[in-house]
Design a protein around this motif. Structure first.
Motif, PDB file in Angstrom:
ATOM      1  N   HIS A 129      -4.086  45.111  23.550  1.00 29.42           N
ATOM      2  CA  HIS A 129      -2.851  45.546  24.220  1.00 29.42           C
ATOM      3  C   HIS A 129      -1.644  45.231  23.342  1.00 29.42           C
ATOM      4  CE1 HIS A 129      -0.541  46.934  27.604  1.00 29.42           C
ATOM      5  NE2 HIS A 129       0.161  45.823  27.668  1.00 29.42           N
ATOM      6  N   GLY A 130      -0.894  46.275  22.967  1.00 27.40           N
ATOM      7  CA  GLY A 130       0.293  46.105  22.130  1.00 27.40           C
ATOM      8  C   GLY A 130       0.028  46.172  20.637  1.00 27.40           C
ATOM      9  N   ASP A 176       1.407  48.384  16.155  1.00 23.57           N
ATOM     10  CA  ASP A 176       2.857  48.550  16.355  1.00 23.57           C
ATOM     11  C   ASP A 176       3.171  49.065  17.754  1.00 23.57           C
ATOM     12  OD1 ASP A 176       3.470  47.705  13.727  1.00 23.57           O
ATOM     13  OD2 ASP A 176       3.034  49.718  12.965  1.00 23.57           O
ATOM     14  N   ASP A 177       2.404  48.601  18.727  1.00 21.21           N
ATOM     15  CA  ASP A 177       2.571  48.942  20.146  1.00 21.21           C
ATOM     16  C   ASP A 177       2.200  50.392  20.451  1.00 21.21           C
ATOM     17  OD1 ASP A 177       3.084  47.876  22.696  1.00 21.21           O
ATOM     18  OD2 ASP A 177       5.058  48.825  22.764  1.00 21.21           O
ATOM     19  N   ARG A 185      -1.833  50.725  24.075  1.00 22.38           N
ATOM     20  CA  ARG A 185      -1.754  49.968  25.319  1.00 22.38           C
ATOM     21  C   ARG A 185      -3.156  49.967  25.948  1.00 22.38           C
ATOM     22  NH1 ARG A 185       3.739  50.079  27.332  1.00 22.38           N
ATOM     23  NH2 ARG A 185       5.080  50.066  25.469  1.00 22.38           N
TER      24      ARG A 185
END
Length: 434
Positions: A174-175, A178-179, A182
């Motif tokens: 999760h994240g 570089d995000d 998700r």
């Protein structure tokens, strides 16, 4: 510092304040830095380190595919024209049981090529070997909301191991990228996961602060089974278990009554509408106009390529706009503008990315695509939204950017080796069927 300038383009923004314009757009640090009508200002031209000539191109937000099983590209065309339970139990699940992590990687990579080439920049995936899907996603440059899909028709020991794996995956990924990645928590469906097992997923999702994603009310038989097994329909069943007590996305939601639609609206549950998959499996037609009127966020998904059989979200848009007109007798049931929002803005909203992607606005992530409108089926230039929904197809996409990084240039993927991926996918299908 790189700064991309797109000039002399046509832009459809999905933003009511400036829905459509002829002009320019600048990208820096992975975000839309500036945009405007007419000629690009001289200072923008001077700052640009890369320039794209937008003549003959229409730029719009990248499409958001909110339900799928990417690695099922390996099963495309393998078992068509069957009812859902026969298709799943006698064809899909036995073959999927043979999948290795490498099979999932290459099947997902094949899906990524197909999605990039047809304008999808964000996708939702529910599958096993989810780490391999995440690795592929990171390498491809796509944005995704990924889940370790879990079927609970197994021993308690196996259930525990699967749940722990899903939780570990969420904590690890999760994240990440570089995000761009998700994570969701995904019990497969109420008919494949016992109530006590679903409760554990709800608890995990709340602890991890991530959304829940599940299949729900896809077929009438599934709804009837839920009533027999648990004394209520799937919406009430999942609500009692707390699934709708936080962010939740349900796939299909074909068979709903008025009370269920009202409850989904009240609980702010998002629905991924998969019209082509539902038609192909004869699952039925979801009550999308009623869901939209009630205020439910309805987005679009392709489902897996084994039940579609492609991942072209433009085709999904066209089908969604036409299908509900045909079955309702109301030509205003799902207007073109609403269908386009379902594939962009509503998709972003349904997975917690509203304000991040799904529109072309300053400050948003630079997830955008360019469609070649210098073609006969875009003439005359009367209404670009109408053309995108009723005339366009995925093969019209020529450029794709995610986080400002170009993933497709002149119709060719830049981050993935398309030829190698197709060869690997074909080889792995042959092994699975041997």
């Amino acid at each position: 510092m790189t700064r991309l300038l797109i000039k002399q383009g046509t832009f459809v923004t999905i933003d009511e304040n400036l829905p459509e314009f002829q002009g320019w757009l600048a990208v820096e640090n992975g975000k839309i830095a500036a945009m405007g009508e007419g000629e690009a200002p001289q200072e923008e031209t001077a700052r640009a380190t890369e320039t794209v000539d937008g003549k003959g191109l229409l730029f719009m937000p990248g499409l958001v595919n909110t339900h799928g099983h990417a690695a099922m590209t390996l099963l495309r065309g393998m078992a068509d024209d069957l009812v859902l339970q026969d298709w799943l139990q006698n064809h899909m699940w036995p073959t999927e049981a043979k999948f290795t992590g490498d099979d999932v990687y290459w099947g997902s990579a094949l899906a990524a090529v197909e999605m990039i080439k047809s304008g999808t920049t964000t996708f939702v995936d529910m599958y096993d070997h989810s780490r391999r899907v995440a690795e592929m996603t990171e390498a491809s440059g796509l944005r995704a909301s990924l889940a370790r899909g879990v079927i609970g028709l197994c021993s308690e020991e196996e259930q525990k191991a699967k749940l722990e794996d899903a939780i570990r995956f969420a904590r690890e990924w999760h994240g990440q990228a570089d995000d761009r990645i998700r994570v969701m928590i995904s019990p497969h469906a109420p008919y494949t996961c016992p109530p006590d097992f679903i409760l554990k997923f709800v608890e995990a999702a709340r602890e991890l602060n991530v959304p829940l994603h599940t299949h729900m009310s896809e077929t009438l038989a599934e709804v009837e089974q839920n009533v027999r097994d648990y004394g209520c329909r799937p919406v009430e069943h999942l609500d009692r278990l707390g699934v709708f007590g936080g962010p939740a996305l349900v796939a299909h939601a074909v068979h709903l009554n008025d009370e269920e639609i009202a409850l989904l609206a009240e609980r702010k549950v998002a629905v991924s509408h998969n019209p082509i998959s539902n038609l192909k499996l004869a699952s039925g037609v979801a009550r999308v106009p009623d869901l939209l009127k009630a205020g439910v966020t309805v987005s679009l998904g392709t489902d897996g390529a084994a039940s579609n059989n492609n991942l072209d979200l433009f085709q999904e848009m066209t089908t969604a706009a036409l299908l509900h007109k045909g079955v309702s007798g109301d030509p205003t049931a799902v207007p073109a503008t609403e269908a386009l929002r379902m594939a962009t803005l509503y998709g972003a909203r349904s997975i917690g990315l509203e304000g991040v992607v799904g529109q072309l606005k300053v400050g948003f992530k630079a997830d955008l695509i360019a469609v070649n409108i210098a073609q006969a089926h875009f003439v005359p230039r009367t209404d670009y939204v109408s053309h995108l929904v009723y005339s366009a197809r995925g093969s019209d996409v020529v450029h794709v950017w995610v986080d400002g990084k170009q993933l497709l240039r002149d119709g060719r993927p830049t981050t993935l080796d398309e030829e190698k991926i197709m060869a690997e996918a074909e080889s792995r299908y042959r092994r699975l069927r041997a």
